[in-house]
Each structure stands twice: as C-alpha cells, then as structure tokens.
Design an enzyme around this catalytic site. Sequence first.
Site, PDB file in Angstrom:
ATOM      1  N   GLU A 209       0.781  -1.187  -0.062  1.00  0.00           N
ATOM      2  CA  GLU A 209      -0.162   0.221   0.002  1.00  0.00           C
ATOM      3  C   GLU A 209       0.803   1.335  -0.071  1.00  0.00           C
ATOM      4  O   GLU A 209       0.189   2.476   0.270  1.00  0.00           O
ATOM      5  CB  GLU A 209      -0.945  -0.234   1.206  1.00  0.00           C
ATOM      6  CG  GLU A 209      -1.924  -1.205   0.908  1.00  0.00           C
ATOM      7  CD  GLU A 209      -2.736  -1.192   2.062  1.00  0.00           C
ATOM      8  OE1 GLU A 209      -2.807  -0.431   3.025  1.00  0.00           O
ATOM      9  OE2 GLU A 209      -3.931  -2.031   2.018  1.00  0.00           O
ATOM     10  N   LYS A 343     -15.385  -1.907   1.973  1.00  0.00           N
ATOM     11  CA  LYS A 343     -14.823  -2.286   0.902  1.00  0.00           C
ATOM     12  C   LYS A 343     -15.831  -2.906  -0.185  1.00  0.00           C
ATOM     13  O   LYS A 343     -16.332  -3.752   0.122  1.00  0.00           O
ATOM     14  CB  LYS A 343     -13.761  -3.522   1.227  1.00  0.00           C
ATOM     15  CG  LYS A 343     -12.527  -2.838   1.965  1.00  0.00           C
ATOM     16  CD  LYS A 343     -11.916  -4.077   2.492  1.00  0.00           C
ATOM     17  CE  LYS A 343     -10.615  -3.487   3.384  1.00  0.00           C
ATOM     18  NZ  LYS A 343      -9.872  -4.717   3.940  1.00  0.00           N
TER      19      LYS A 343
END
Length: 433
Positions: A209, A343
């Site tokens: 990330e 999500k």
Amino acid sequence: MAKIVKVIGREIIDSRGNPTVEAEVHLEGGFVGLAAAPSGASTGSREALELRDGDKSRFLGKGVLKAVAAVNNEIAQAIVGKEGCAQSEIDQTMIDLDGTENKSKFGANAILAVSLATAKAAAASKGLPLYAYIAELNGTPGVYSMPLPMMNIINGGEHADNNVDIQEFMIQPIGAKTLREALRIGAEVFHNLAKVLKAKGLSTAVGDEGGFAPNLASNADALACIKEAVENAGYVLGKDITLAMDCASSEFYNKENGLYEMKGEGKSFTSQEFTHYLENLCKEYPIVSIEDGQDESDWDGFAYQTKILGDKVQLVGDDLFVTNTKILKEGIEKGIANSILIKFNQIGSLTETLAAIKMAKDAGYTAVISHRSGETEDATIADLAVGTAAGQIKTGSMSRSDRIAKYNQLIRIEEALGEMAPFLGLKAIKGQA
C-alpha cells in the site's frame, strides 16, 4: 434514459501483478463505463468470494478467466436491454442469477466490476460526475464532504515482508483545512519518515500500500518513528496529526489456544490482554482509530474492547463486518465496535455497499471507505467517499500510482465542488467531534 447495449469483461493486471476483472458497460447514445475489481491480502472469512481459476499453468492459479466468462456470457445476457440507471435492479439481477450466498458462482469480482461500470456509464448518460450520481443513488443528492485520509505510512502484517505484526500504521492530518492541504501534510511526513528510517539504517522499501516496510523491534517502535517524522516535518502529534492502526488481528490470532501471538515481538496475549496492550499504546500516542483490534470471530473480545475503548477511540470493523448488512446489523444490536470499513469487493455490488454505509450511519457508526492491497488505476472509491459524505478514506501512502490515483481524483473533486464539500477533519472520526 439509456439502455445497456453491450457488456464486455476482460482480464487485467492489478498492483501486485495478479489478474483481476475489468468490465466495460455500453449504453445507448455511446455512453461507456469502465471499472475494475480490487483484491485483498488479509481477507475476512465471510467476504463474498473472489473467483479464481485455480489453473496453476496460468498466473500461479490466480487467473480470472472464469469470472470474465461470466461477465461476457450469463451476466451480459441478463442485463443487456435493461435501463442503465436502474442500478439496484441490475445489481439484484446479477445477485439472483448467481444464486449463492457469497457470489461464488460468478465471483464477486465479476459482479462488482459490472456493477461499478454500470454506475459510471449511467452517470455519463445523465451528464453527472460519478460522485454526484452516487449521491443520487444514496438518496442524498447534493450532499457531499471531502474525506479525512488515513495514510498508511508503515506497512506490516500481510502487506509487507517484514517482522511487524500490526498491519498498518496510519496518520490522519486533522490540522488541515482542506483535502489538498491534508495530502501535502501527509507527503511531508512521508518524506521525513524516509529520512528517519535511513538514519536508523532501516529499509525504505515499500509494501503493497505504498508505506515503508522496515524490520522493527516492536509496534511501539513504528509509532516512535512516525512521531519523530511528524516532529521533523514541523507538525505537532495530537494537534496537527493523529494516528490510526489496522491490527488485522485475525492474521495473528491462534484459534487453537485463543491467543494473539505477535511473533515479531515474541509476545502472546489473551483477548482482554490484547485490548489493554492497545489501550496502553493509545495512552502513549494519540491513536484515535483502531481497526480489527480482535479476531473476526472473537465477538466477546470485541464487546470488551468496545467497553474499554469505545468512548474515546474509533473501533473499525473490517474482517469483523465485511461490508455485510446482516453481520453489521448483529454487531449494532450487540454494541460491537462503533465504525465499519467499507470495501466494495467484500460484498460485491454498489447497491449493497450503499446499504451498509446507510445502516452504519443510521446507527451512529462511522463509515470509512477503503481500498484493498491489490488495486488498479480505478479511483471509484474517491467518488464513493465524497458522494456518500462518508468523512474518511483509507487509500494508502504517498507512493505507488495505484494509491495516488485515488488522492488525485479527490483533488479534482474538491476543486470542482469547493465549499459544497466541506473537509471535516477530526470531526469525521467517531468519538472525536
């Protein structure tokens, strides 16, 4: 109104070099929507299924040709001819056609890509930016806010090849007045953190990330490095910047003995001991948000953690709730956590995602919009965060273009909306208003 005339699915590559599904939805009038499904590394056991081929001769078994075939055949046949703006009907058609509880026939990656591509095409047909169309679908037209970023600047756990147990150490630039300023502050801390790590002889390689992934003696060491970087950048920790963590506790929970085994530190904790371990970190550092601070199945542990920390710390359920309204409803009824991570691909459609955000907000929970560790250039979550006025977004660090794509889209949206989309800062975080 414009009807769907063509649906195309294809296999593309995500930020980890794995295949994922991209869908293209064409409407009458030449309007086209393009969207790709993300993919997670630390996944909740109750997430909707990401369909992989399992053919070891292609992409080590991670190909998605079966999901792509579902898009090009069964899904396309079922939705061609439907109105592009009938989002909930299209999503429900795909869900019913799949017919499984966890979307395992076609794959959540197939259904989600088509769901998001449909929304993008419909927005284009109405002459609306995607965030504005999402606000309409959400029943809140014209209601926007710019999200406070949770910027993952040290990666551990499943997101990095290091010995750090906690998966994400994040900064939140609460002293910023705008999203653009928040990103500048985050970038300055990120670059100062690189200098801090180099000075200590530590690696500045990045994880999935975009955060740094050094080997550290303890989780407290990660926080200490961030504190030093914040101060070196000229900011005050607790005033200009607060901290957040994603423990991803299920990744180091031993179901056989019921202990949280932090191998990087050589420590093991019972459920309650781990809550107090986190409580002590919160006393030492201004940590205002903790995600998945217990194993997804440890609801007694979550209840205790909510009792101990819930009045002063945002407790976010990711693997705990998996963007699923059935599970979230049970959590709300039992007083578990006080926030949900959102999500798309955990549930597999835009309609169901919006339902989870609404349920959370109606119950007084916050909703944090999130990327996955496997991403593409698709920046839909930026529009989702603004269009639902969620208030917070998790989309990685200040490196890797798969993360920066979302931040740059937020910059564009803020520029377009101006005062119509206030930046809430600290007020967006549960328990901090």
